[in-house]
Design an enzyme around this catalytic site. Structure first.
Site, mmCIF file in Angstrom:
data_model
loop_
_atom_site.group_PDB
_atom_site.id
_atom_site.type_symbol
_atom_site.label_atom_id
_atom_site.label_comp_id
_atom_site.label_asym_id
_atom_site.label_seq_id
_atom_site.Cartn_x
_atom_site.Cartn_y
_atom_site.Cartn_z
ATOM 1 N N GLN A 126 0.787 -1.168 0.161
ATOM 2 C CA GLN A 126 -0.179 -0.571 0.205
ATOM 3 C C GLN A 126 1.320 1.224 -0.140
ATOM 4 O OE1 GLN A 126 -2.155 0.385 3.618
ATOM 5 N NE2 GLN A 126 -3.694 1.665 3.016
ATOM 6 N N GLY A 127 1.031 2.109 -0.956
ATOM 7 C CA GLY A 127 1.054 3.369 -0.777
ATOM 8 C C GLY A 127 0.349 4.309 -1.247
ATOM 9 N N SER A 129 0.860 6.749 1.884
ATOM 10 C CA SER A 129 0.839 7.806 3.840
ATOM 11 C C SER A 129 2.254 8.144 2.390
ATOM 12 C CB SER A 129 1.793 7.258 4.690
ATOM 13 O OG SER A 129 0.747 5.984 5.304
ATOM 14 N N SER A 161 4.200 -0.986 4.264
ATOM 15 C CA SER A 161 4.711 -2.188 4.691
ATOM 16 C C SER A 161 4.926 -3.217 4.251
ATOM 17 C CB SER A 161 2.805 -2.685 5.491
ATOM 18 O OG SER A 161 2.506 -1.792 6.757
ATOM 19 N N GLU A 244 -11.099 -1.653 6.078
ATOM 20 C CA GLU A 244 -9.315 -1.743 6.711
ATOM 21 C C GLU A 244 -8.996 -1.788 8.094
ATOM 22 O OE1 GLU A 244 -6.491 0.510 5.810
ATOM 23 O OE2 GLU A 244 -4.666 -0.072 6.813
ATOM 24 N N ASN A 388 -5.371 6.662 16.564
ATOM 25 C CA ASN A 388 -6.189 6.853 16.763
ATOM 26 C C ASN A 388 -6.716 7.821 17.633
ATOM 27 O OD1 ASN A 388 -5.830 3.797 17.286
ATOM 28 N ND2 ASN A 388 -5.948 3.280 19.432
HETATM 29 C C1 FAD Z 1 4.384 0.147 11.372
HETATM 30 C C2 FAD Z 1 3.398 0.770 10.273
HETATM 31 C C3 FAD Z 1 2.963 0.211 8.954
HETATM 32 C C4 FAD Z 1 2.383 1.325 8.169
HETATM 33 N N1 FAD Z 1 1.804 0.894 7.399
HETATM 34 C C5 FAD Z 1 1.243 1.478 6.062
HETATM 35 C C6 FAD Z 1 1.309 0.978 5.226
HETATM 36 O O1 FAD Z 1 1.889 -0.286 4.371
HETATM 37 N N2 FAD Z 1 0.886 1.644 3.899
HETATM 38 C C7 FAD Z 1 0.833 3.220 3.872
HETATM 39 O O2 FAD Z 1 0.401 4.048 2.710
HETATM 40 N N3 FAD Z 1 1.104 3.322 5.517
HETATM 41 C C8 FAD Z 1 1.184 3.085 6.358
HETATM 42 N N4 FAD Z 1 1.600 3.571 7.783
HETATM 43 C C9 FAD Z 1 1.914 5.108 7.885
HETATM 44 C C10 FAD Z 1 0.475 4.786 8.631
HETATM 45 O O3 FAD Z 1 -0.715 4.919 7.942
HETATM 46 C C11 FAD Z 1 0.946 6.712 8.855
HETATM 47 O O4 FAD Z 1 2.183 6.447 9.538
HETATM 48 C C12 FAD Z 1 -0.572 7.124 10.116
HETATM 49 O O5 FAD Z 1 -1.565 7.446 9.406
HETATM 50 C C13 FAD Z 1 0.171 8.629 10.816
HETATM 51 O O6 FAD Z 1 0.986 8.953 9.783
HETATM 52 P P1 FAD Z 1 1.684 10.095 10.066
HETATM 53 O O7 FAD Z 1 2.598 8.785 10.891
HETATM 54 O O8 FAD Z 1 2.175 10.965 9.128
HETATM 55 O O9 FAD Z 1 1.730 10.855 11.278
HETATM 56 P P2 FAD Z 1 0.823 11.998 11.847
HETATM 57 O O10 FAD Z 1 -0.378 12.241 10.821
HETATM 58 O O11 FAD Z 1 1.990 13.402 11.487
HETATM 59 O O12 FAD Z 1 0.510 12.588 13.089
HETATM 60 C C14 FAD Z 1 2.061 12.506 14.012
HETATM 61 C C15 FAD Z 1 0.825 12.298 16.104
HETATM 62 O O13 FAD Z 1 -0.377 13.298 15.556
HETATM 63 C C16 FAD Z 1 -1.686 13.097 15.721
HETATM 64 N N5 FAD Z 1 -2.623 13.529 14.980
HETATM 65 C C17 FAD Z 1 -1.822 13.778 13.223
HETATM 66 N N6 FAD Z 1 -3.492 14.627 13.514
HETATM 67 C C18 FAD Z 1 -4.330 14.922 14.409
HETATM 68 C C19 FAD Z 1 -5.658 15.692 14.306
HETATM 69 N N7 FAD Z 1 -6.342 15.938 13.232
HETATM 70 N N8 FAD Z 1 -5.980 15.253 15.599
HETATM 71 C C20 FAD Z 1 -5.856 14.736 17.042
HETATM 72 N N9 FAD Z 1 -4.316 14.501 17.356
HETATM 73 C C21 FAD Z 1 -3.481 14.544 15.664
HETATM 74 C C22 FAD Z 1 -1.439 11.358 15.256
HETATM 75 O O14 FAD Z 1 -2.536 11.147 16.438
HETATM 76 C C23 FAD Z 1 0.344 11.593 15.978
HETATM 77 O O15 FAD Z 1 -0.160 10.846 17.389
HETATM 78 C C24 FAD Z 1 2.292 1.911 8.963
HETATM 79 C C25 FAD Z 1 2.845 3.069 9.628
HETATM 80 C C26 FAD Z 1 3.136 2.512 10.927
HETATM 81 C C27 FAD Z 1 3.741 2.635 12.091
#
Ligand code: FAD
Length: 402
Positions: A126-127, A129, A161, A244, A388
């Protein structure tokens, strides 16, 4: 409301158990039961075994190879596979992009891509993020520009992932930079071997390399690999993210396995002159977690009985299950590690990632390796699949309107 399993469900459970006993090779199951992530080869081998039986795509309609199970049968199947330690099959293909293809794809796309996913011949990753587009996915900046019968993709994804094992990548790219964020995004299917794609593994905290960054440098994707309409990719994305969270969010079978394991280990470990499990403070904490587990299980059963519909609050239930299930997974894996006392502090590396360590002398009980790896991996559970905090925002918006 009656959502208890009936005798037909129990007979089905027995059928699944018998199949697993006969067909799940022990060397595949042993890693899963220990708590290490499934190896890629193991996962694909298992998917092929399931495909032979016609059980590799439980959620798919019969016309695309699904086994025509009820929702409860699918849940029983997932639970039994998990408890037996079966490798996790290709969620990206089977659970995420497969349903998008059979729901929104052209007849040619269905014919071309679905058999490979079903039979375990192609592995999809999945691409979505990007470095500055995770929770706020719609702010993604990877672009796709139409050039004759191709789109040319430039940009970067992160946290993909199992990225290094991907044969195919489903990804989002911006096709109309002038449109409102969600409006200008399209959904593509990309062969990872296409020139211009670079996959760079990321080492995770527990030492594995299952995550990756993916870079796209003038990557040419044929127009026939666009899903649905240009600029309408957000509609297909919402459908995919809903699936999902609804189907994978709570990971109830994993929670059950953790509980089983805590009970088993705590019956063998001693605290003074008695088994740990008899210690009142330990037993009280375990009971608390079991109650939480039962609440999640009941909610999943309720969903199974009623179905989940995005229009009647289903999105909120999917998000509730995702947040509560992953937080419970973290508490249970913490407790698992504590249960083995001093050996819990010891890190047992995954010898699939570090083959040179295979012959090192081994310390501690044979159920110790894997527990710390699982605890560390589950730290990410409250982030992957949508953080979450963001799930709680969805619940608030869907149920309370703000
Ligand atoms: C083990 C793992 C596997 C993954 N696999 C994939 C994958 O296969 N493909 C893919 O595309 N992505 C994948 N991801 C990415 C994942 O979907 C993102 O990490 C996730 O959506 C959070 O985005 P971010 O890391 O940019 O954090 P951010 O969006 O920058 O968030 C940082 C912090 O701010 C908080 N925050 C952000 N916005 C808000 C809001 N509006 N209100 C309150 N709090 C907020 C978040 O809860 C978090 O605690 C994976 C991530 C992990 C850790």
């Amino acid at each position: 409301m009656d959502f208890e399993p009936d005798s037909a469900d129990e007979a089905f459970r027995e059928e699944v158990r018998a199949f697993l006993k006969a067909e799940l090779p022990e060397d595949l199951a042993v890693r899963g039961r220990a708590g290490f992530l499934s190896g890629h080869e193991e996962a694909m081998a298992w998917q092929k075994i399931l495909a032979k039986k016609g059980w590799s795509v439980p959620h798919w309609p019969v016309e695309y190879g699904g086994p025509k199970w009820t929702a409860r049968q699918r849940y029983i199947f997932d639970e039994e596979c998990y408890l037996a330690g079966a490798p996790v099959t290709n969620i990206g293909g089977i659970g995420l992009v497969g349903p998008v293809i059979f729901t929104f794809g052209t007849p040619e796309q269905k014919e071309r891509f679905l058999p490979g996913i079903r039979n375990g011949d192609t592995f999809w990753v999945q691409g979505f993020s990007e470095p500055n587009a995770g929770s706020d996915l719609a702010s993604l900046r990877t672009t796709a520009v139409r050039d004759g019968d191709h789109y040319v993709i430039n940009g970067q994804k992160i946290w993909t992932s199992h990225g290094k094992f991907g044969d195919w990548n489903f990804l989002l790219a911006r096709t109309d930079p002038s449109a409102k964020k969600q409006a200008g995004i399209s959904f593509f299917l990309l062969d990872i071997k296409t020139p211009g794609v670079t996959v760079r593994p990321i080492e995770s905290l527990e030492g594995s390399h299952h995550l990756a960054e993916v870079f796209y440098d003038n990557v040419r994707v044929p127009v026939e690999n666009l899903i649905g309409e240009e600029n309408k990719g957000w509609n297909y994305t919402k459908f995919l993210l809903f699936n999902e969270r609804a189907f994978y969010g709570a990971e109830a079978p994993a929670l059950k396995r953790y509980l089983q394991k805590i009970k088993k280990i705590a019956s063998m470990e001693r605290a003074g002159d008695q088994p740990l499990i008899n210690r009142p403070t330990f037993a009280a904490r375990l009971a608390e977690l079991e109650i939480e587990m039962t609440a999640i299980d009941m909610t999943v059963s309720r969903v199974i009985a009623h179905g989940l519909d995005e229009r009647n609050g289903g999105a909120a239930v999917g998000s509730i299950l995702k947040a509560r299930g992953t937080e419970l997974a973290q508490k249970l894996t913490d407790m698992l590690v504590e249960t083995i006392g001093d050996y819990g502090a010891y890190y047992y590396p995954d010898t699939n990632d570090e083959p040179s360590l295979r012959n090192l002398p081994f310390t501690g009980p044979d159920y110790a390796p894997g527990l710390m790896a699982e605890l560390i991996y589950r730290r990410a559970a409250s982030i992957y699949g949508g953080a979450n905090e963001v799930q709680r925002n969805i619940v608030s918006k869907t149920l309370f309107g703000f």
